[in-house]
Motif scaffolding. Structure first.
Motif, PDB file in Angstrom:
ATOM      1  N   PHE A   1       0.832  -1.193   0.000  1.00  8.93           N
ATOM      2  CA  PHE A   1       0.000   0.000   0.000  1.00  8.93           C
ATOM      3  C   PHE A   1       0.870   1.248   0.000  1.00  8.93           C
ATOM      4  O   PHE A   1       1.974   1.236   0.536  1.00  8.93           O
ATOM      5  N   SER A   2       0.353   2.313  -0.582  1.00 11.64           N
ATOM      6  CA  SER A   2       1.074   3.579  -0.545  1.00 11.64           C
ATOM      7  C   SER A   2       0.067   4.715  -0.626  1.00 11.64           C
ATOM      8  O   SER A   2      -1.111   4.511  -0.886  1.00 11.64           O
ATOM      9  N   LEU A   3       0.578   5.897  -0.392  1.00  5.15           N
ATOM     10  CA  LEU A   3      -0.204   7.107  -0.592  1.00  5.15           C
ATOM     11  C   LEU A   3       0.432   7.855  -1.751  1.00  5.15           C
ATOM     12  O   LEU A   3       1.656   7.953  -1.836  1.00  5.15           O
ATOM     13  N   SER A   4      -0.394   8.361  -2.658  1.00  5.35           N
ATOM     14  CA  SER A   4       0.135   9.054  -3.823  1.00  5.35           C
ATOM     15  C   SER A   4       1.026  10.212  -3.403  1.00  5.35           C
ATOM     16  O   SER A   4       0.870  10.781  -2.322  1.00  5.35           O
ATOM     17  N   ASN A   5       1.965  10.518  -4.240  1.00  4.73           N
ATOM     18  CA  ASN A   5       2.916  11.628  -4.039  1.00  4.73           C
ATOM     19  C   ASN A   5       3.945  11.366  -2.953  1.00  4.73           C
ATOM     20  O   ASN A   5       4.724  12.245  -2.627  1.00  4.73           O
ATOM     21  N   THR A   6       3.959  10.183  -2.360  1.00  5.27           N
ATOM     22  CA  THR A   6       4.934   9.928  -1.304  1.00  5.27           C
ATOM     23  C   THR A   6       6.111   9.111  -1.798  1.00  5.27           C
ATOM     24  O   THR A   6       7.137   9.056  -1.141  1.00  5.27           O
ATOM     25  N   ARG A   7       5.942   8.449  -2.943  1.00  2.00           N
ATOM     26  CA  ARG A   7       7.000   7.611  -3.527  1.00  2.00           C
ATOM     27  C   ARG A   7       7.465   6.520  -2.571  1.00  2.00           C
ATOM     28  O   ARG A   7       8.613   6.127  -2.586  1.00  2.00           O
ATOM     29  N   ARG A   8       6.562   6.078  -1.707  1.00  2.00           N
ATOM     30  CA  ARG A   8       6.895   5.021  -0.741  1.00  2.00           C
ATOM     31  C   ARG A   8       5.812   3.973  -0.762  1.00  2.00           C
ATOM     32  O   ARG A   8       4.650   4.282  -0.939  1.00  2.00           O
ATOM     33  N   GLN A   9       6.213   2.756  -0.582  1.00  2.45           N
ATOM     34  CA  GLN A   9       5.269   1.678  -0.366  1.00  2.45           C
ATOM     35  C   GLN A   9       5.511   1.175   1.047  1.00  2.45           C
ATOM     36  O   GLN A   9       6.646   0.898   1.414  1.00  2.45           O
ATOM     37  N   ASP A  10       4.472   1.096   1.828  1.00  2.00           N
ATOM     38  CA  ASP A  10       4.607   0.717   3.227  1.00  2.00           C
ATOM     39  C   ASP A  10       3.798  -0.526   3.527  1.00  2.00           C
ATOM     40  O   ASP A  10       2.805  -0.811   2.880  1.00  2.00           O
ATOM     41  N   ASN A  11       4.248  -1.254   4.525  1.00  4.84           N
ATOM     42  CA  ASN A  11       3.556  -2.496   4.849  1.00  4.84           C
ATOM     43  C   ASN A  11       3.009  -2.529   6.265  1.00  4.84           C
ATOM     44  O   ASN A  11       2.692  -3.583   6.772  1.00  4.84           O
ATOM     45  N   THR A  12       2.911  -1.382   6.903  1.00  3.41           N
ATOM     46  CA  THR A  12       2.215  -1.331   8.183  1.00  3.41           C
ATOM     47  C   THR A  12       1.264  -0.136   8.192  1.00  3.41           C
ATOM     48  O   THR A  12       1.514   0.879   7.541  1.00  3.41           O
TER      49      THR A  12
END
Length: 109
Positions: free
Chosen positions: A33-44
């Motif tokens: 999952f990620s939030l747009s414009n953050t350039r990160r994918q997070d798993n928590t």
């Protein structure tokens, strides 16, 4: 690591799943999952909540501003950002939308 009936309930389209459960289910299915414009994918869920908090700070919005934009109470927003309350999906999406972010799903291939 959960009961099958819990997973069945989470998959019901009428269920407003808690973010930590959604992330756990996604991780089991190879979804990040990620939030747009953050350039990160997070798993928590906590990492995603921290990104919302950072976006709030960056945009210089107050908790009151977010409460007015989302209809979520100020104490609830404080609780979410301080990791004392785990938001349900609809509250998370309201906060993301108010901050101009989109919630994105990525399927690992």
């Amino acid at each position: 690591g959960v009961y099958p009936n819990s997973v069945q309930q989470w998959l019901n389209p009428n269920t407003n799943i808690q973010m930590d459960n959604l992330i756990m289910l996604g991780n089991a299915l190879g979804i990040t999952f990620s939030l747009s414009n953050t350039r990160r994918q997070d798993n928590t869920a906590y990492q995603l909540i921290d990104l919302l908090r950072k976006a709030k700070l960056y945009q210089e919005l107050t908790t009151r501003d977010l409460a007015e934009l989302t209809g979520i109470t100020q104490p609830s927003i404080v609780g979410i950002f301080s990791h004392k309350i785990m938001p349900r999906l609809n509250a998370f999406l309201l906060l993301a939308q108010a901050l101009g972010l989109e919630f994105e799903l990525w399927v690992e291939e």
